[in-house]
Design an enzyme around this catalytic site. Structure first.
Site, PDB file in Angstrom:
ATOM      1  N   THR A 284       0.817  -1.224   0.000  1.00  0.00           N
ATOM      2  CA  THR A 284       0.000   0.000   0.000  1.00  0.00           C
ATOM      3  C   THR A 284       0.846   1.268   0.000  1.00  0.00           C
ATOM      4  O   THR A 284       0.500   2.259  -0.639  1.00  0.00           O
ATOM      5  CB  THR A 284      -0.899   0.022   1.262  1.00  0.00           C
ATOM      6  OG1 THR A 284      -1.722  -1.122   1.221  1.00  0.00           O
ATOM      7  CG2 THR A 284      -1.757   1.256   1.335  1.00  0.00           C
TER       8      THR A 284
ATOM      9  N   THR B 147      -0.677 -22.849  19.049  1.00  0.00           N
ATOM     10  CA  THR B 147      -1.994 -22.455  19.559  1.00  0.00           C
ATOM     11  C   THR B 147      -2.723 -21.469  18.628  1.00  0.00           C
ATOM     12  O   THR B 147      -2.089 -20.646  17.970  1.00  0.00           O
ATOM     13  CB  THR B 147      -1.912 -21.845  20.979  1.00  0.00           C
ATOM     14  OG1 THR B 147      -3.207 -21.371  21.355  1.00  0.00           O
ATOM     15  CG2 THR B 147      -0.929 -20.695  21.068  1.00  0.00           C
TER      16      THR B 147
ATOM     17  N   CYS C 213      -4.609 -19.250  19.851  1.00  0.00           N
ATOM     18  CA  CYS C 213      -4.666 -17.985  20.597  1.00  0.00           C
ATOM     19  C   CYS C 213      -3.565 -17.060  20.102  1.00  0.00           C
ATOM     20  O   CYS C 213      -2.485 -17.527  19.727  1.00  0.00           O
ATOM     21  CB  CYS C 213      -4.439 -18.229  22.082  1.00  0.00           C
ATOM     22  SG  CYS C 213      -5.670 -19.282  22.824  1.00  0.00           S
TER      23      CYS C 213
HETATM   24  N1  ASP Z   1      -2.722  -5.467   0.310  1.00  0.00           N
HETATM   25  C1  ASP Z   1      -1.625  -4.648   0.769  1.00  0.00           C
HETATM   26  C2  ASP Z   1      -0.360  -5.497   0.747  1.00  0.00           C
HETATM   27  O1  ASP Z   1      -0.170  -6.282   1.625  1.00  0.00           O
HETATM   28  C3  ASP Z   1      -1.895  -4.128   2.128  1.00  0.00           C
HETATM   29  C4  ASP Z   1      -0.805  -3.249   2.709  1.00  0.00           C
HETATM   30  O2  ASP Z   1       0.187  -2.947   2.121  1.00  0.00           O
HETATM   31  O3  ASP Z   1      -0.986  -2.801   3.857  1.00  0.00           O
HETATM   32  O4  ASP Z   1       0.424  -5.385  -0.171  1.00  0.00           O
END
Ligand code: ASP
Length: 343
Positions: free
Chosen positions: A16, A279, A281
């Site tokens: 992103t 786990t 969790c």
């Molecule tokens: N879909 C994006 C990725 O993992 C999400 C991100 O970069 O936060 O490349």
């Protein structure tokens, strides 16, 4: 002693942080690196020399594959002698997997490798990318008597530096997207950058870096749920070439005590497949034998993942299966902390 100006290599893989909106569909897609750098003029003000390199085609990290892990490892290997630290820009979705596997691939690492990314693209007004990137570079530049302070693979996100192989992505919305529930933060960025020295990994400095590029992907990851059927599990355990299974169990490593289940696991182990108990969790540890519902697993030779994350368990399994380890020793080695991934 004159102060060394650290050389930092910035490696852009995608995510992103460098994405833009497709004008037609509105979906985010990876963008080229030069455009990313133009948007952060602040980089010129940092007290280090920054070199950059990028994947030819940056990816959304959901498309991550082991060939890219090898590519990152090779970039670090090629530049290891001339650089003092590395910052890897990566999508957050699979960042914990990549950062964990790199911690195993880079044996005797004695320099910082800091993974970071962002929840909003760098061009967005409210972006978290600038702080994440700038502080990651500062962390990678930290030195004491001209030697790096951080000597391990870390993940930096939203004011916190974590040991990478202890992290999990916990939130798809908040800027605080990662957590390290079983290991303390390595550093925190506030008015000052506070490093918790006592928690840093201390590698054997007399050994040279070894880059392990072989990974064995013949593994399965199974999350148990009440009612899981014998038929389903049998079909997974019978998959051709299967060599290892990460079994996500309940609580402190517990599971059903039904005969078919224990017999099936025993048969699978006897066929040479390693089964690791991890786990479901997010925090806490597997303790086989604490309850009746895990005692049988211990008896039949299931490996304890202790307090490892699923991401690190998967990476460690791929890494160890590709090493030449005798079946007898495998359990002992898996249950040993190799890069600080388990307590
Ligand atoms: N879909 C994006 C990725 O993992 C999400 C991100 O970069 O936060 O490349």
């Amino acid at each position: 002693m004159t102060k060394n100006i650290p050389n930092i290599l910035l490696i852009y893989t995608g995510g992103t942080i460098g994405m833009i909106k497709d004008p037609e569909t509105g979906a985010l897609r990876a963008f080229d690196f030069d455009n990313l750098l133009i948007r952060i003029p602040e980089l010129k003000l940092l007290d280090c020399n920054i070199k950059t390199t990028s994947f030819k085609e940056p990816i959304d990290s959901s498309n991550m594959e082991s060939k890219y892990w090898v590519e990152i490892a090779e970039i670090i290997e090629r530049n290891y002698d001339t650089c003092d630290g590395f910052v890897v820009l990566h999508g957050s979705d699979t960042m914990s997997y990549t950062a964990s596997v790199l911690s195993f691939m880079l044996e005797h690492l004695a320099k910082p490798v800091i993974f970071t990314g962002s929840q909003l693209p760098i061009g967005d007004l409210r972006t978290d990318a600038k702080e994440n990137l700038i502080t990651s570079i500062q962390v990678a530049s930290l030195q004491h008597y001209n030697k790096p302070i951080i000597k391990e693979v870390c993940l930096y996100f939203e004011y916190k530096l974590y040991r990478a192989n202890r992290t999990t992505k916990i939130n798809a919305e908040h800027f605080e997207a990662f957590a390290s529930l079983n290991y303390p933060d390595l550093a925190e960025s506030g008015v000052h950058l506070k490093v918790n020295n006592e928690y840093l990994f201390k590698p054997n400095q007399r050994k040279n870096l070894i880059v392990h590029k072989a990974l064995d992907e013949n593994i399965a990851l199974i999350k148990l749920f009440p009612g899981i059927s014998e038929q389903l599990l049998r079909s997974i355990f019978n998959a051709p070439n299967l060599k290892g299974v990460i079994l996500e169990t309940y609580g402190a490593g517990n599971c059903t005590t039904q005969d078919w289940f224990v017999t099936l696991l025993k048969e699978t182990i006897n066929n040479g497949v390693h089964i690791i108990n991890v786990t479901q969790c997010s925090g806490g540890s597997v303790m086989m034998g604490q309850y009746e519902t895990s005692e049988k697993l211990k008896k039949i030779g299931v490996i304890s993942g202790k307090d490892i994350t699923t991401e690190a368990a998967v990476s460690k399994l791929m890494y160890l299966l590709a090493q030449d380890i005798s079946p007898k020793l495998f359990k002992t080695i898996y249950e040993t902390a190799l890069r600080g991934e388990m307590s």
